[in-house]
Design a protein around this motif. Structure first.
Motif, PDB file in Angstrom:
ATOM      1  N   THR A 143       0.841  -1.196   0.000  1.00 12.03           N
ATOM      2  CA  THR A 143       0.000   0.000   0.000  1.00 12.03           C
ATOM      3  C   THR A 143       0.877   1.246   0.000  1.00 12.03           C
ATOM      4  O   THR A 143       1.893   1.285   0.690  1.00 12.03           O
ATOM      5  CB  THR A 143      -0.909   0.033   1.241  1.00 12.03           C
ATOM      6  OG1 THR A 143      -1.641  -1.195   1.321  1.00 12.03           O
ATOM      7  CG2 THR A 143      -1.888   1.195   1.183  1.00 12.03           C
TER       8      THR A 143
ATOM      9  N   LYS B 148      -4.874   6.792  -1.217  1.00 11.69           N
ATOM     10  CA  LYS B 148      -4.400   5.475  -0.806  1.00 11.69           C
ATOM     11  C   LYS B 148      -4.542   4.510  -1.979  1.00 11.69           C
ATOM     12  O   LYS B 148      -5.632   4.342  -2.528  1.00 11.69           O
ATOM     13  CB  LYS B 148      -5.252   5.017   0.387  1.00 11.69           C
ATOM     14  CG  LYS B 148      -4.786   3.768   1.107  1.00 11.69           C
ATOM     15  CD  LYS B 148      -5.697   3.556   2.320  1.00 11.69           C
ATOM     16  CE  LYS B 148      -5.363   2.307   3.098  1.00 11.69           C
ATOM     17  NZ  LYS B 148      -6.300   2.111   4.230  1.00 11.69           N
TER      18      LYS B 148
ATOM     19  N   ALA C  99      -3.653   0.592  -3.454  1.00 11.23           N
ATOM     20  CA  ALA C  99      -3.235  -0.788  -3.190  1.00 11.23           C
ATOM     21  C   ALA C  99      -2.532  -1.340  -4.424  1.00 11.23           C
ATOM     22  O   ALA C  99      -2.952  -1.083  -5.555  1.00 11.23           O
ATOM     23  CB  ALA C  99      -4.443  -1.649  -2.844  1.00 11.23           C
TER      24      ALA C  99
ATOM     25  N   CYS D  96     -12.167  -1.770  -2.697  1.00  8.23           N
ATOM     26  CA  CYS D  96     -11.648  -0.411  -2.527  1.00  8.23           C
ATOM     27  C   CYS D  96     -12.449   0.359  -1.480  1.00  8.23           C
ATOM     28  O   CYS D  96     -11.877   1.103  -0.674  1.00  8.23           O
ATOM     29  CB  CYS D  96     -11.670   0.331  -3.860  1.00  8.23           C
ATOM     30  SG  CYS D  96     -10.465  -0.274  -5.053  1.00  8.23           S
TER      31      CYS D  96
ATOM     32  N   TYR E 200      -9.444   2.411  -0.382  1.00  8.67           N
ATOM     33  CA  TYR E 200      -8.471   2.585  -1.452  1.00  8.67           C
ATOM     34  C   TYR E 200      -9.080   3.441  -2.546  1.00  8.67           C
ATOM     35  O   TYR E 200     -10.231   3.252  -2.941  1.00  8.67           O
ATOM     36  CB  TYR E 200      -8.055   1.236  -2.046  1.00  8.67           C
ATOM     37  CG  TYR E 200      -7.313   0.352  -1.087  1.00  8.67           C
ATOM     38  CD1 TYR E 200      -6.200   0.826  -0.385  1.00  8.67           C
ATOM     39  CD2 TYR E 200      -7.702  -0.967  -0.884  1.00  8.67           C
ATOM     40  CE1 TYR E 200      -5.522   0.012   0.497  1.00  8.67           C
ATOM     41  CE2 TYR E 200      -7.030  -1.783  -0.005  1.00  8.67           C
ATOM     42  CZ  TYR E 200      -5.937  -1.286   0.692  1.00  8.67           C
ATOM     43  OH  TYR E 200      -5.264  -2.097   1.567  1.00  8.67           O
TER      44      TYR E 200
ATOM     45  N   LEU F 201      -6.583   0.748  -7.321  1.00  3.87           N
ATOM     46  CA  LEU F 201      -5.977  -0.567  -7.164  1.00  3.87           C
ATOM     47  C   LEU F 201      -5.142  -0.862  -8.399  1.00  3.87           C
ATOM     48  O   LEU F 201      -5.641  -0.742  -9.532  1.00  3.87           O
ATOM     49  CB  LEU F 201      -7.059  -1.638  -7.004  1.00  3.87           C
ATOM     50  CG  LEU F 201      -6.616  -3.091  -7.207  1.00  3.87           C
ATOM     51  CD1 LEU F 201      -5.679  -3.523  -6.088  1.00  3.87           C
ATOM     52  CD2 LEU F 201      -7.827  -4.014  -7.293  1.00  3.87           C
TER      53      LEU F 201
END
Length: 478
Positions: free
Chosen positions: A268, A275, A277, A302, A307, A310
Motif C-alpha cells: 500500500t 491510498k 493498493a 476499494c 483505497y 488498485l
C-alpha cells in the motif's frame, strides 16, 4: 507423534471459549489449567510464542516447534502456547501453510490465532510472557507488549533501536526454522519426533529455495540441519517433492475470493490522503478479469479498505515456461486513473513497454507488460510519481482561488477520499504487514552480496526448477 490429552487453559479471549486454548496436536506435553481469577496474582504467567505478523510458513512452524521444545524441556508446570499472528480468516491466503498442516495432520481447529486471544489484557493482568520468533520488532499497535518480551529468536539483521531489552539470539541464516532445529537438537534431541522434524525440514527447504546454490539463500548452517533431520528420519520425503508441492500451494489461488487474491500479496502507498493498493495476482489477467461479479468485487474491495485506486500485477508462466506480467489499474475516478496510466505508459526509467489490452470494465485499464523485468518493487516509485503528478494537476492557480478550490473539492468527492492533510505512510498502519524476510521477500536477510529476492523474483527463479513431480508424492513415506 501422538495426540495428548489436555486440561483446559483459561486465558482472556476475544472469540474462542476459555477451554479451547490447547497445545497443538501432540506438539506439547500436557499443560496445567490456569487458576481462577482470584488466584491469578499467584499463578505462573502464560508463555506465548509469537511469530511475525505475516505468518508465512517459517513464522508459523518456528512458533509451533519452539513452543513444543520449551514445553518439553521446562521442568515447571508453565504453559506455552504458540500464537499465529494473523486472524483465523486470513489463513486461507497462505496456501503453503494450509497444505503443510494438512499433510502433517495438524488440524487447523487446534491452532490459536491472534484474534482469538487478548494479549493486551493478559499483559495488563501481569499474566503474559512473550517469546518472539522470526521477528524482533513489535508493530506500533503492540508497543505496550514490549516489556513482556522475555526472549527473541530471529534470522534477520537486528534493529538496535527497536529491539526489546531481553535475551536476543539472531543469526543470519536462510530460515528461522534452522535456528529452532538447532535449539532442539543441541538442547534435547530425544524429544524430536517425525511430525515436528517434517515441519522443520519442509520449511527450511522452502525458505532456502530447495537449497539451490545458484540462488544462494541457504547458508552452511541451513544445509547442516536439513542433512541432520534427514539422517535422523530417513523416511522424510524427497527435497524436490517437498519444494515443488509447497511452491505450487503457495501460488495456488483457486478457491480464493477476489478480496483474498488481492490481499494475498499486497502493498500500500499513501500520498496526501490518497491510498493505492498494489497487489500481485498469480494468474493470467484475462482469466482474472472474467471472474463473475469482478467489477462489484473491486468496488467493494476499494470501498471497504478506503483505497482510491488498485493496481494489480498479474504474474504467470506461458506455455514456454517464460514469465509473463500484466497490469490492471482499477479506479472509479477518471482523472486519477488517467494520471496513473499516463505515467506508467510514458515511463522510460524503467520502460514498462505497455500494450493496452481489452477490459470488460469501464473503470479498469488493462495492459500487457512487455518488460517482464519490472517487478512490483520497481513499479512503486512510478506510482508515487503518478500521485505527485495528480496533485500537481490540481494545484490552485494564482488569481483563481475559489474556482480552483471547487475543482479540488469535486475531484476529492469523485475519488471518495478522506484527503487527510499531511497524512503519510508512516502515520497509518498498513492493512497487512509486509512479507517477512524469507522466501517471499523484497529484501533478503542475508544482505552480504547475495541476491535480493522479491516474491516475483522467487516466482521466476523457481521456473528453472522442475515442477514435474506429483504433489501426491509429497509424503509418500509416512
Amino acid at each position: 507423534m501422538k495426540t495428548a490429552r489436555f486440561r483446559e487453559v483459561r486465558v482472556p479471549l476475544q472469540v474462542r471459549s476459555r477451554a479451547e486454548i490447547q497445545p497443538v496436536c501432540g506438539l506439547f506435553k500436557q499443560q496445567p489449567a490456569l487458576p481462577d481469577r482470584a488466584e491469578q496474582e499467584e499463578s505462573q504467567p502464560l508463555h506465548v510464542v509469537l511469530g511475525n505478523e505475516a505468518c508465512d510458513l517459517d513464522s508459523m512452524v518456528s512458533a509451533l516447534a519452539l513452543a513444543f521444545y520449551l514445553a518439553k524441556t521446562t521442568e515447571t508446570e508453565d504453559v506455552f502456547v504458540p500464537v499465529l499472528n494473523i486472524k483465523r480468516s486470513e489463513l486461507p491466503l497462505r496456501g503453503d501453510n494450509v497444505f503443510l498442516l494438512q499433510e502433517i495432520h495438524i488440524p487447523e481447529s487446534l491452532l490459536i490465532f491472534r484474534d482469538e486471544i487478548d494479549l493486551h489484557t493478559l499483559h495488563q493482568a501481569g499474566q503474559l510472557t512473550l517469546i518472539l520468533v522470526d521477528h524482533h520488532v513489535l508493530p506500533r499497535s503492540d508497543a505496550a507488549l514490549e516489556e513482556a518480551v522475555a526472549e527473541v529468536l530471529d534470522h534477520r539483521p537486528i534493529e538496535q533501536k527497536h529491539c526489546p531489552p531481553c535475551h536476543v539470539s539472531v543469526e543470519l541464516v536462510g530460515s528461522c526454522a534452522t535456528l529452532v532445529t538447532e535449539r532442539i537438537l543441541q538442547g534435547a534431541p530425544e524429544i524430536l519426533d517425525r511430525q515436528t522434524a517434517a515441519l522443520l525440514h519442509a520449511t527450511i527447504i522452502l525458505d532456502c529455495v530447495n537449497m539451490d546454490l545458484k540462488i544462494g539463500k541457504a547458508t552452511p548452517k541451513d544445509n547442516k540441519y536439513v542433512e541432520k533431520l534427514e539422517a535422523l528420519f530417513t523416511d522424510l520425503p524427497k527435497r524436490n517433492d517437498i519444494f515443488d508441492s509447497l511452491q505450487k500451494a503457495k501460488f495456488d489461488v483457486s478457491g480464493l475470493t477476489t478480496e483474498q487474491m488481492l490481499r494475498k500479496d499486497q502493498k500500500t502507498i499513501f500520498r496526501q490522503g490518497i491510498k493505492v493498493a498494489i497487489s500481485a495476482i498469480y494468474m493470467d489477467l484475462e482469466a482474472f478479469l472474467q471472474r463473475p461479479g469482478l467489477a462489484a468485487d473491486l468496488h467493494a474491495f476499494c470501498q471497504t479498505h478506503s483505497y482510491d485506486a488498485l493496481v494489480a500485477m498479474a504474474i504467470f508462466f506461458n506455455a514456454h515456461n517464460e514469465p509473463v506480467r500484466q497490469l490492471a489499474i482499477f479506479c472509479p475516478h477518471a482523472a486519477l486513473r488517467m494520471t496513473i496510466c499516463g505515467v506508467l505508459e510514458r515511463s522510460h526509467s524503467p520502460a514498462l513497454k505497455l500494450t493496452p489490452a481489452p477490459s470488460p470494465h469501464p473503470n479498469l485499464q488493462a495492459y500487457l507488460q512487455g518488460n517482464t523485468q519490472v517487478s512490483r518493487k520497481k513499479l512503486l516509485p512510478l506510482l508515487q510519481e503518478a500521485l505527485s503528478a495528480y496533485f500537481d494537476s490540481m494545484t490552485i492557480p494564482s488569481g483563481h482561488p475559489e474556482t480552483a478550490r471547487e475543482q479540488v473539492d469535486k475531484e476529492s468527492d469523485r475519488a471518495g477520499t478522506s484527503l487527510i492533510p499531511g497524512l503519510s505512510q508512516d502515520e497509518e498502519e498498513p492493512p497487512l504487514p509486509p512479507t517477512p524476510m524469507n522466501s517471499l521477500v523484497d529484501e533478503c536477510p542475508l544482505d552480504q552480496g547475495l541476491p535480493k529476492l522479491s516474491a516475483e523474483a522467487i516466482f521466476e527463479k523457481c521456473s528453472q526448477i522442475s515442477l514435474s513431480q506429483s504433489t501426491a508424492a509429497f509424503l509418500s513415506k509416512k
